[in-house]
Every structure is written in C-alpha cells, then in structure tokens.
Design an enzyme around this catalytic site. Sequence first.
Site, PDB file in Angstrom:
ATOM      1  N   HIS A  78      -5.833   3.097   2.802  1.00 26.10           N
ATOM      2  CA  HIS A  78      -5.053   4.267   3.240  1.00 26.10           C
ATOM      3  C   HIS A  78      -5.567   4.881   4.549  1.00 26.10           C
ATOM      4  O   HIS A  78      -4.814   5.115   5.479  1.00 26.10           O
ATOM      5  CB  HIS A  78      -5.083   5.369   2.182  1.00 26.10           C
ATOM      6  CG  HIS A  78      -4.614   4.940   0.834  1.00 26.10           C
ATOM      7  ND1 HIS A  78      -3.686   3.945   0.646  1.00 26.10           N
ATOM      8  CD2 HIS A  78      -4.938   5.391  -0.398  1.00 26.10           C
ATOM      9  CE1 HIS A  78      -3.463   3.802  -0.647  1.00 26.10           C
ATOM     10  NE2 HIS A  78      -4.208   4.656  -1.302  1.00 26.10           N
ATOM     11  N   ASP A 101       0.898  -1.151   0.000  1.00 21.19           N
ATOM     12  CA  ASP A 101       0.000   0.000   0.000  1.00 21.19           C
ATOM     13  C   ASP A 101       0.935   1.198   0.000  1.00 21.19           C
ATOM     14  O   ASP A 101       1.541   1.516   1.030  1.00 21.19           O
ATOM     15  CB  ASP A 101      -0.870  -0.027   1.271  1.00 21.19           C
ATOM     16  CG  ASP A 101      -1.786   1.190   1.347  1.00 21.19           C
ATOM     17  OD1 ASP A 101      -1.590   2.138   0.564  1.00 21.19           O
ATOM     18  OD2 ASP A 101      -2.694   1.190   2.188  1.00 21.19           O
ATOM     19  N   HIS A 102       1.091   1.832  -1.174  1.00 18.90           N
ATOM     20  CA  HIS A 102       2.175   2.813  -1.321  1.00 18.90           C
ATOM     21  C   HIS A 102       2.082   3.941  -0.299  1.00 18.90           C
ATOM     22  O   HIS A 102       3.053   4.602   0.007  1.00 18.90           O
ATOM     23  CB  HIS A 102       2.208   3.375  -2.749  1.00 18.90           C
ATOM     24  CG  HIS A 102       1.090   4.319  -3.046  1.00 18.90           C
ATOM     25  ND1 HIS A 102      -0.140   3.892  -3.459  1.00 18.90           N
ATOM     26  CD2 HIS A 102       1.007   5.655  -2.960  1.00 18.90           C
ATOM     27  CE1 HIS A 102      -0.924   4.944  -3.637  1.00 18.90           C
ATOM     28  NE2 HIS A 102      -0.260   6.025  -3.332  1.00 18.90           N
TER      29      HIS A 102
HETATM   30  N1  NAP Z   1      -1.166   2.461 -12.137  1.00 23.11           N
HETATM   31  C1  NAP Z   1      -1.107   2.878 -10.900  1.00 23.11           C
HETATM   32  O1  NAP Z   1      -0.764   4.033 -10.607  1.00 23.11           O
HETATM   33  C2  NAP Z   1      -1.443   1.935  -9.773  1.00 23.11           C
HETATM   34  C3  NAP Z   1      -1.462   2.434  -8.457  1.00 23.11           C
HETATM   35  C4  NAP Z   1      -1.732   1.549  -7.407  1.00 23.11           C
HETATM   36  C5  NAP Z   1      -1.975   0.217  -7.671  1.00 23.11           C
HETATM   37  N2  NAP Z   1      -1.973  -0.231  -8.956  1.00 23.11           N
HETATM   38  C6  NAP Z   1      -2.203  -1.662  -9.177  1.00 23.11           C
HETATM   39  O2  NAP Z   1      -1.106  -2.191  -9.910  1.00 23.11           O
HETATM   40  C7  NAP Z   1      -1.551  -3.206 -10.801  1.00 23.11           C
HETATM   41  C8  NAP Z   1      -1.109  -2.848 -12.217  1.00 23.11           C
HETATM   42  O3  NAP Z   1      -1.704  -1.627 -12.579  1.00 23.11           O
HETATM   43  P1  NAP Z   1      -1.370  -0.910 -13.965  1.00 23.11           P
HETATM   44  O4  NAP Z   1      -2.095   0.386 -13.898  1.00 23.11           O
HETATM   45  O5  NAP Z   1       0.068  -0.910 -14.253  1.00 23.11           O
HETATM   46  O6  NAP Z   1      -2.119  -1.889 -15.003  1.00 23.11           O
HETATM   47  P2  NAP Z   1      -1.905  -1.943 -16.565  1.00 23.11           P
HETATM   48  O7  NAP Z   1      -1.458  -0.623 -17.091  1.00 23.11           O
HETATM   49  O8  NAP Z   1      -3.136  -2.575 -17.121  1.00 23.11           O
HETATM   50  O9  NAP Z   1      -0.670  -2.957 -16.730  1.00 23.11           O
HETATM   51  C9  NAP Z   1      -0.802  -4.347 -16.741  1.00 23.11           C
HETATM   52  C10 NAP Z   1       0.125  -4.900 -17.816  1.00 23.11           C
HETATM   53  O10 NAP Z   1      -0.011  -6.316 -17.803  1.00 23.11           O
HETATM   54  C11 NAP Z   1      -0.194  -6.750 -19.151  1.00 23.11           C
HETATM   55  N3  NAP Z   1      -0.982  -7.973 -19.162  1.00 23.11           N
HETATM   56  C12 NAP Z   1      -2.291  -8.109 -18.832  1.00 23.11           C
HETATM   57  N4  NAP Z   1      -2.661  -9.396 -18.945  1.00 23.11           N
HETATM   58  C13 NAP Z   1      -1.570 -10.083 -19.352  1.00 23.11           C
HETATM   59  C14 NAP Z   1      -1.332 -11.449 -19.619  1.00 23.11           C
HETATM   60  N5  NAP Z   1      -2.287 -12.391 -19.500  1.00 23.11           N
HETATM   61  N6  NAP Z   1      -0.090 -11.816 -20.020  1.00 23.11           N
HETATM   62  C15 NAP Z   1       0.888 -10.907 -20.147  1.00 23.11           C
HETATM   63  N7  NAP Z   1       0.719  -9.581 -19.906  1.00 23.11           N
HETATM   64  C16 NAP Z   1      -0.507  -9.175 -19.504  1.00 23.11           C
HETATM   65  C17 NAP Z   1      -0.944  -5.630 -19.785  1.00 23.11           C
HETATM   66  O11 NAP Z   1      -0.830  -5.695 -21.175  1.00 23.11           O
HETATM   67  P3  NAP Z   1      -2.090  -5.141 -22.062  1.00 23.11           P
HETATM   68  O12 NAP Z   1      -2.223  -3.702 -21.752  1.00 23.11           O
HETATM   69  O13 NAP Z   1      -1.630  -5.439 -23.452  1.00 23.11           O
HETATM   70  O14 NAP Z   1      -3.260  -5.965 -21.585  1.00 23.11           O
HETATM   71  C18 NAP Z   1      -0.248  -4.422 -19.210  1.00 23.11           C
HETATM   72  O15 NAP Z   1       0.900  -4.101 -19.937  1.00 23.11           O
HETATM   73  C19 NAP Z   1      -3.064  -3.285 -10.604  1.00 23.11           C
HETATM   74  O16 NAP Z   1      -3.328  -4.261  -9.627  1.00 23.11           O
HETATM   75  C20 NAP Z   1      -3.429  -1.933 -10.032  1.00 23.11           C
HETATM   76  O17 NAP Z   1      -4.580  -1.998  -9.230  1.00 23.11           O
HETATM   77  C21 NAP Z   1      -1.704   0.597 -10.007  1.00 23.11           C
END
Ligand code: NAP
Length: 510
Positions: free
Chosen positions: A248, A185-186
């Site tokens: 949070h 939890d950042h």
């Molecule tokens: N982004 C943030 O600021 C943030 C903050 C807090 C928590 N989180 C958490 O962190 C996690 C990731 O978030 P994110 O925003 O980085 O998500 P995201 O942008 O959707 O990144 C996920 C990556 O995984 C790839 N992927 C999905 N399914 C796949 C599969 N079966 N095989 C191989 N690659 C696959 C996706 O490719 P495609 O796009 O081609 O599907 C994408 O590149 C989530 O749990 C989110 O709740 C994110």
Amino acid sequence: MERGNHPQPTVFVIFGAGGDLTWRKLVPALHNLYLDGHLPEHLAVLGVDSKALGEEKFREHLREGVDQFSRRGKTKKKEWDEFASRLSYLGGDFAEPQTGEALADRLQTFDQEWDIEANRIFYLAIPPALVETVAGQLAKLGLCKDCRRDRLVVEKPFGHDLASARALDRTLTGMFAESQIYRIDHYLGKETVQNLLAFRFANALFEPIWDRRYIDQVQITVAETVGVGHRASYYEHAGALRDMVQNHLLQILCLIAMESPVSFAADEIRNKKVDVLRAIHPIRPEKVHNFAVRGQYGKGRLGDREIPGYRQEEGVALRSSTETFAALRLFIDNWRWQGVPFYLRTGKRLAAKVSQVSILFRPVPHQSFPATAVENWQPNRLVIRIQPEEGITLRIQAKQPGTRMVLGPVDMQFCYRDAFRTTTPEAYETLLLDVMRGDATLFMRADQVETAWSVIAPVLETWESVPPADFPDYRPDSWGPETADALLTQDGRNWFAPVLSEKDGEDENP
Ligand SMILES: NC(=O)c1ccc[n+]([C@@H]2O[C@H](COP(=O)([O-])OP(=O)(O)OC[C@H]3O[C@@H](n4cnc5c(N)ncnc54)[C@H](OP(=O)(O)O)[C@@H]3O)[C@@H](O)[C@H]2O)c1
C-alpha cells in the site's frame, strides 16, 4: 480493452468461497455491481470451497454477508433473489483432481446453456500457500488457456520476500500469460488513490511545482487504531513492513512521485510506477538504522478500557519480535526528486485511523513582510486524505482580520463526499469490474511486486538478523515509538500531526 466497456458474458469462479474475503468483500461488491447495472446479462458466480454447504446454504450465508457489509445496507428480497439465482456452489478440496474435473464440467454447461464462449475469471480467495496448487490444477485441465477470455486473480500477499515473490511469479507465468494475471491490492481501487492521478495530471496548477525545487518533503501515513485482532496467525509472520509498506504505502509513493503518463493504457501507468520503485535509493544493510524504524505496541489504557499489548494478543508469541509499526525514510534518485525525503509510516494501535499524504512546500524565497507579521507563518502544505474522510486540504497563508498585517495559516478544503454528494463504490467494486472488463491498470504487475520487495529487502533481512532489544516500545493511542521521531530529526524535520476530521478515529479495515 478500454476502461468503461461493459463486461462480456462471464463466469466468475471464486476459490475459497466459504471464506472471510468472499463474505465481507467480494460478494457485497458483486451485488452492488449487479444493482448498479454494471454486470453482463450472462453472469454466473460459482463458489468453490471445501465447506459442506449446499447451494441454498451458500446463498443464505452470502446474503448475511451482504446484509452486514454492503454499503447499501440490507438486501431487498426481490433484488436479492434475482442476484442469487446467479450464485452456485461446488464443494470439494482444491487439491483433489475431481474438484477440477467437476469445475470443468460446470464451465462447459454455462457455455452450452448460453451458447456463448463466456469469459472466465478464477478468483483465488484462498490462503497464499494454496495458490500454486489451484493455479496448477487450472493449468493442467486447460481451464485458463485462452489469454483473451481467461483471467486469474491473485490476492496479496504476493510472496513473503523477494525470493518467494520471484518463485511465485516464475510458477504463475510458467502457466499463464502475464496479461492474464491480476494481482489485487485493494488499496489501488480506492477512489482517492485513483484521484491522485486525476489531481496530478488533470490540473495544470500543481505539476509545474511538483519537484525538488518546490517540494521540501513528502510524508505518507497509514495509521490504524485497531490491534492485530483475529489476524495474529498471519501477522506474526508478516509484520507491518510486509503487510502495509511493501504494497500500500509504496504504491501511494509511486502515484505521488511518478512521471506523467503518455496515455492511460495499463502498461503505461504501470511502467511509470515501476520507474519510481527502481529509482528509490537502495538502503545499505549497515545503514538500515538511518532509514528504517520498527516498533511494537505494548499494553495501555484507552479511556476506561484496558488494551492488551501485542504480545498479549491471542495467537501471538510471548516474546514476539514482529513489528506492528514501521517507518521508512526514502530518497528517489532522479532529476525530479533528488534530495527530497519521502517519509513513510504505518502502524497498529496508533492515535487515529487515518491514511494521508502530506506534501510540504519550500518556504518562499524572500520574506518581504515585517518580522511581526510572520510569527505564525508556515510553508504551504498539501494534504491528500485517502481515508476515512476522503479529500484534499491546501494550507495557505492569509492576512488575519484586523488593522495590522499579521499572517497566519488557513485551510482550503475539498471533501469528496460533499462535492459529489453520492456514495462512492467500494474498492472491490472498481477492481472486480476492471477484471471483468480486462483492464489491468489498477493491478500489480510482476515487476512492480518484485521491485517493491527489493526496496524493503535490506530492511527485512537486517531486522530478521538482529532481534529488537526494546519491544514493546510504544503505547496504544500514540504515534509510535520515539525512534520514529529520531528518524526525521536527523534531517531537522518532524512528523506532521495528521489533519483529522470528525470521522477520523473510527475503526474500519485499512
Ligand atoms: N479477509 C480479508 O479481508 C482479506 C483482505 C485482503 C487479502 N486477503 C487475502 O485473501 C485470501 C483469502 O482470505 P480469507 O480471509 O478469505 O481466508 P479464509 O477465510 O481462510 O478463506 C479461505 C477459504 O478457503 C477454504 N479452503 C482452504 N483450503 C482449502 C482446500 N484445500 N480446498 C477447498 N477449500 C479450501 C477455507 O475453508 P476452511 O476454512 O474450511 O479451511 C476457507 O473457506 C488470502 O490470501 C488473504 O491473504 C483477505
């Protein structure tokens, strides 16, 4: 392992390396750790993702992210090239066994090249629905079987409710030891959140008065000025209570309310925090309206800008009943806090971007000054500003200059930036380094996550069973719906206006 140790040789595997989190947070944080000399000599960062990126494209893509989001600003060629030589890429679908097998080969190559059994960190920067798939692959291939060396990092959300959180924990702990699982939890990596521990337990001044005898109430506000933005597909199924309060805000509450730890061992601090969550007085379903308020922003104007309401945002249902504001009134059933209300509120499109804790002390037991002197008198108030301008304000009473005895409030200020004149690391820098060092203090243990879900479960269930009749019910640039005020007026209290500085009001990630 103690905090402060230099990490052992490490292979840092990022699942979802083509995604947003890796781009904006993880790699900029790793790059800063590298430049600050915190990373081991033997370090490899291996990205795994389905995107068709070669090694060069992957590095270029990550460099753009670092240029844009690093606290240091743009990369310098020589530094970047050195760091980038440690970045490699593996394309493939997580669900395909070949991807896991290729990963196992790569991991073996690093060990052979370095002639060392390196630590392995598997960071799941992937949609929550895929966590079990990837964890299952790792377990099947025996890639995470050494409790000392292998760690799994899981991003929030940890489940959608109590039942799904329990199911996820059962699955993960069926494959890995709890000590290998780092639930991130950042918020807990932020300097000021950590400073709460220092403030409370490294100073003799406040702890003796940190209880029901001296404290009248505690308010925790985490407010955003932005709307839902591009997160609608996730947020529609989450809402403010799940997205912010369950993690949070309850974590901040734990740090304010916990007993003093015997040591700084990870489990000692986490035990003390769980004790707080367990002591929160359960909210009975038929009483939810007395303890919880929800709201949703409507459309409005901000200066000369038209602001769409939540229901007009892209990806949001026309009649969405997702809350973008949540407030809770909680009580903690223990000797220290009996009868002291903890008011929590969070929301989008609120009047300022600010996260702070306000602690209001009780009035002095006897007012010896003449009535004319105390017309502006106020009880002491301690404000802990978590962001954006991190610091602490203590409101005290002082004699106003002049020939008569007239009292009025003045603020004593501590500003983190001015006091230390140094840039503070991003939360992810602290947390990633802690994972590499094997220090789980700032990570969520399974029982913490589940107890936090139990606290909000009656509210979630009640809200789900009774759709809101009055959404949208607050204007952008306000402090939420009127019902949030009523939550406090039943106790004869009001929300404090947050203590704002010039930096407050900017849009950043919460
Ligand atoms: N982004 C943030 O600021 C943030 C903050 C807090 C928590 N989180 C958490 O962190 C996690 C990731 O978030 P994110 O925003 O980085 O998500 P995201 O942008 O959707 O990144 C996920 C990556 O995984 C790839 N992927 C999905 N399914 C796949 C599969 N079966 N095989 C191989 N690659 C696959 C996706 O490719 P495609 O796009 O081609 O599907 C994408 O590149 C989530 O749990 C989110 O709740 C994110």
